[in-house]
Design a protein around this motif. Structure first.
Motif, PDB file in Angstrom:
ATOM      1  N   ASN A  13     -84.040 -21.803 -51.081  1.00  0.00           N
ATOM      2  CA  ASN A  13     -83.723 -20.716 -50.159  1.00  0.00           C
ATOM      3  C   ASN A  13     -82.230 -20.422 -50.241  1.00  0.00           C
ATOM      4  O   ASN A  13     -81.410 -21.347 -50.394  1.00  0.00           O
ATOM      5  CB  ASN A  13     -84.109 -21.096 -48.727  1.00  0.00           C
ATOM      6  CG  ASN A  13     -85.618 -21.253 -48.563  1.00  0.00           C
ATOM      7  OD1 ASN A  13     -86.388 -20.563 -49.214  1.00  0.00           O
ATOM      8  ND2 ASN A  13     -86.031 -22.155 -47.685  1.00  0.00           N
ATOM      9  N   SER A  15     -78.754 -18.027 -48.763  1.00  0.00           N
ATOM     10  CA  SER A  15     -78.193 -17.293 -47.612  1.00  0.00           C
ATOM     11  C   SER A  15     -77.430 -16.077 -48.112  1.00  0.00           C
ATOM     12  O   SER A  15     -76.653 -16.175 -49.070  1.00  0.00           O
ATOM     13  CB  SER A  15     -77.259 -18.208 -46.802  1.00  0.00           C
ATOM     14  OG  SER A  15     -76.593 -17.450 -45.801  1.00  0.00           O
ATOM     15  N   SER A  74     -88.610 -11.148 -39.173  1.00  0.00           N
ATOM     16  CA  SER A  74     -87.480 -11.303 -38.257  1.00  0.00           C
ATOM     17  C   SER A  74     -87.866 -12.316 -37.195  1.00  0.00           C
ATOM     18  O   SER A  74     -88.847 -12.099 -36.457  1.00  0.00           O
ATOM     19  CB  SER A  74     -87.116  -9.969 -37.594  1.00  0.00           C
ATOM     20  OG  SER A  74     -86.078 -10.139 -36.640  1.00  0.00           O
ATOM     21  N   ASN A  75     -87.096 -13.445 -37.126  1.00  0.00           N
ATOM     22  CA  ASN A  75     -87.415 -14.538 -36.197  1.00  0.00           C
ATOM     23  C   ASN A  75     -88.880 -14.948 -36.331  1.00  0.00           C
ATOM     24  O   ASN A  75     -89.620 -15.096 -35.349  1.00  0.00           O
ATOM     25  CB  ASN A  75     -87.106 -14.134 -34.748  1.00  0.00           C
ATOM     26  CG  ASN A  75     -85.610 -13.988 -34.499  1.00  0.00           C
ATOM     27  OD1 ASN A  75     -84.778 -14.555 -35.207  1.00  0.00           O
ATOM     28  ND2 ASN A  75     -85.252 -13.190 -33.503  1.00  0.00           N
ATOM     29  N   ASP A  76     -89.284 -15.110 -37.592  1.00  0.00           N
ATOM     30  CA  ASP A  76     -90.633 -15.553 -37.987  1.00  0.00           C
ATOM     31  C   ASP A  76     -91.722 -14.547 -37.644  1.00  0.00           C
ATOM     32  O   ASP A  76     -92.919 -14.881 -37.736  1.00  0.00           O
ATOM     33  CB  ASP A  76     -90.958 -16.909 -37.348  1.00  0.00           C
ATOM     34  CG  ASP A  76     -90.034 -18.015 -37.832  1.00  0.00           C
ATOM     35  OD1 ASP A  76     -89.581 -17.945 -38.989  1.00  0.00           O
ATOM     36  OD2 ASP A  76     -89.756 -18.947 -37.046  1.00  0.00           O
ATOM     37  N   LYS A  91     -82.716 -13.989 -37.016  1.00  0.00           N
ATOM     38  CA  LYS A  91     -82.805 -14.497 -38.404  1.00  0.00           C
ATOM     39  C   LYS A  91     -83.760 -13.590 -39.180  1.00  0.00           C
ATOM     40  O   LYS A  91     -84.951 -13.535 -38.883  1.00  0.00           O
ATOM     41  CB  LYS A  91     -83.302 -15.944 -38.433  1.00  0.00           C
ATOM     42  CG  LYS A  91     -83.354 -16.567 -39.844  1.00  0.00           C
ATOM     43  CD  LYS A  91     -83.714 -18.061 -39.742  1.00  0.00           C
ATOM     44  CE  LYS A  91     -83.716 -18.738 -41.099  1.00  0.00           C
ATOM     45  NZ  LYS A  91     -84.867 -18.374 -41.918  1.00  0.00           N
ATOM     46  N   ASP A 121     -85.594 -12.786 -42.638  1.00  0.00           N
ATOM     47  CA  ASP A 121     -86.049 -13.475 -43.853  1.00  0.00           C
ATOM     48  C   ASP A 121     -86.712 -12.483 -44.812  1.00  0.00           C
ATOM     49  O   ASP A 121     -87.563 -11.680 -44.402  1.00  0.00           O
ATOM     50  CB  ASP A 121     -87.053 -14.580 -43.506  1.00  0.00           C
ATOM     51  CG  ASP A 121     -86.428 -15.712 -42.720  1.00  0.00           C
ATOM     52  OD1 ASP A 121     -85.271 -16.059 -43.003  1.00  0.00           O
ATOM     53  OD2 ASP A 121     -87.105 -16.242 -41.810  1.00  0.00           O
ATOM     54  N   GLU A 175     -88.798 -12.857 -48.228  1.00  0.00           N
ATOM     55  CA  GLU A 175     -89.461 -13.867 -49.063  1.00  0.00           C
ATOM     56  C   GLU A 175     -90.011 -13.242 -50.348  1.00  0.00           C
ATOM     57  O   GLU A 175     -90.660 -12.186 -50.320  1.00  0.00           O
ATOM     58  CB  GLU A 175     -90.604 -14.523 -48.289  1.00  0.00           C
ATOM     59  CG  GLU A 175     -91.347 -15.588 -49.079  1.00  0.00           C
ATOM     60  CD  GLU A 175     -92.499 -16.180 -48.292  1.00  0.00           C
ATOM     61  OE1 GLU A 175     -93.322 -16.908 -48.912  1.00  0.00           O
ATOM     62  OE2 GLU A 175     -92.609 -15.918 -47.074  1.00  0.00           O
ATOM     63  N   LYS A 182     -86.978 -17.914 -50.035  1.00  0.00           N
ATOM     64  CA  LYS A 182     -86.472 -16.821 -49.188  1.00  0.00           C
ATOM     65  C   LYS A 182     -84.979 -16.631 -49.350  1.00  0.00           C
ATOM     66  O   LYS A 182     -84.240 -17.553 -49.674  1.00  0.00           O
ATOM     67  CB  LYS A 182     -86.766 -17.114 -47.720  1.00  0.00           C
ATOM     68  CG  LYS A 182     -88.213 -17.351 -47.383  1.00  0.00           C
ATOM     69  CD  LYS A 182     -88.363 -17.761 -45.921  1.00  0.00           C
ATOM     70  CE  LYS A 182     -89.817 -18.050 -45.552  1.00  0.00           C
ATOM     71  NZ  LYS A 182     -89.952 -18.475 -44.140  1.00  0.00           N
ATOM     72  N   SER A 233     -82.019 -15.149 -46.685  1.00  0.00           N
ATOM     73  CA  SER A 233     -81.935 -14.918 -45.240  1.00  0.00           C
ATOM     74  C   SER A 233     -80.575 -14.367 -44.836  1.00  0.00           C
ATOM     75  O   SER A 233     -79.550 -14.653 -45.471  1.00  0.00           O
ATOM     76  CB  SER A 233     -82.203 -16.211 -44.469  1.00  0.00           C
ATOM     77  OG  SER A 233     -83.484 -16.729 -44.776  1.00  0.00           O
TER      78      SER A 233
END
Length: 237
Positions: free
Chosen positions: A128, A130, A160-162, A188, A190, A192, A229, A231
């Motif tokens: 992953n 950043s 967004s925020n899982d 957060k 993401d 993927e 991912k 992020s």
């Protein structure tokens, strides 16, 4: 009877007279005497014609395959020194510029990828990554995605925020927009990689704009493996 007797006596007389006459006149010729015996002349020896051919030196027909000026002899023979051919490029006649070729090829590959003309598998990024931390007062972000390499079927999921915002986004040559609402405080985002393309790993360019249309960041990932991912951390004030 008298006549017969007379005839016998006459014949006998004639015969004796003839022998007497030839006996007095015939003188035999004596054989000549030689002082030495004549030498015997040797009979010339007649040779067999076939025997003469056996004494002649044999004529050897030249073999064109043994003539090095016509056909060079093979060097793959027992006892012949092995070839000194080598695949090494380090020779006395090597081009000094050859050492720059690998770097030039690498730069060319990068330029072709940036232009979307080439994409190679290379080493996949299996971690992953950043894309940065940001603070904003914006109510939402507009995130734009595109495939910066060859279009080979790369897919991305946006969360967004899982929470899934887009479960599957096909990366094309042109940018595609995804609007993400921001909550107060921590956010957060993401992105993927759902797969790798037919020509290489997942390649994506990302541009992020705030609600006023100002560019927040412009980043990318290259050869990202499926399931990993990229992020962005956003703090909304």
């Amino acid at each position: 009877m008298k006549q017969i007797l007379f005839f016998i006596l006459f014949f006998t007389a004639v015969t004796v007279s003839a022998q007497t006459e030839f006996g007095t006149k015939f003188k035999p010729i004596a054989a000549p005497k030689f002082g030495a015996k004549p030498k015997k002349t040797p009979i010339p020896e007649v040779k067999d014609p076939q025997a003469d051919n056996l004494d002649m030196p044999s004529i050897k027909v030249p073999n064109v395959f043994d003539h090095t000026s016509i056909t060079p002899k093979s060097q793959l023979q027992i006892g012949v020194e092995k070839s000194k051919f080598t695949m090494s490029t380090e020779t006395d006649f090597a081009n000094p510029g050859d050492r720059f070729v690998p770097k030039m090829e690498k730069d060319l590959d990068k330029a072709l990828k940036d232009a979307g003309l080439k994409e190679g598998r290379g080493t996949l990024v299996k971690r992953n990554i950043s894309l940065g931390d940001f603070r904003t007062k914006s109510q939402y972000f507009i995130v734009k995605f595109r495939d910066f390499g060859a279009i080979d079927g790369d897919l991305v999921k946006v969360s967004s925020n899982d929470k899934v915002i887009r479960d599957q986004l096909f990366l094309d040559a042109s940018f595609k927009d995804v609007k993400i609402m921001l909550v107060d405080g921590f956010n957060k985002l993401d992105f993927e990689a759902l797969n790798i393309g037919t020509l290489g790993g997942n390649t994506a360019e990302i541009q992020v704009y705030d609600d006023k249309g100002q560019l927040v960041t412009n980043d990318y990932w290259d050869n990202l493996a499926a399931g990993f991912k990229a992020s962005i951390i956003v703090t909304k004030e």
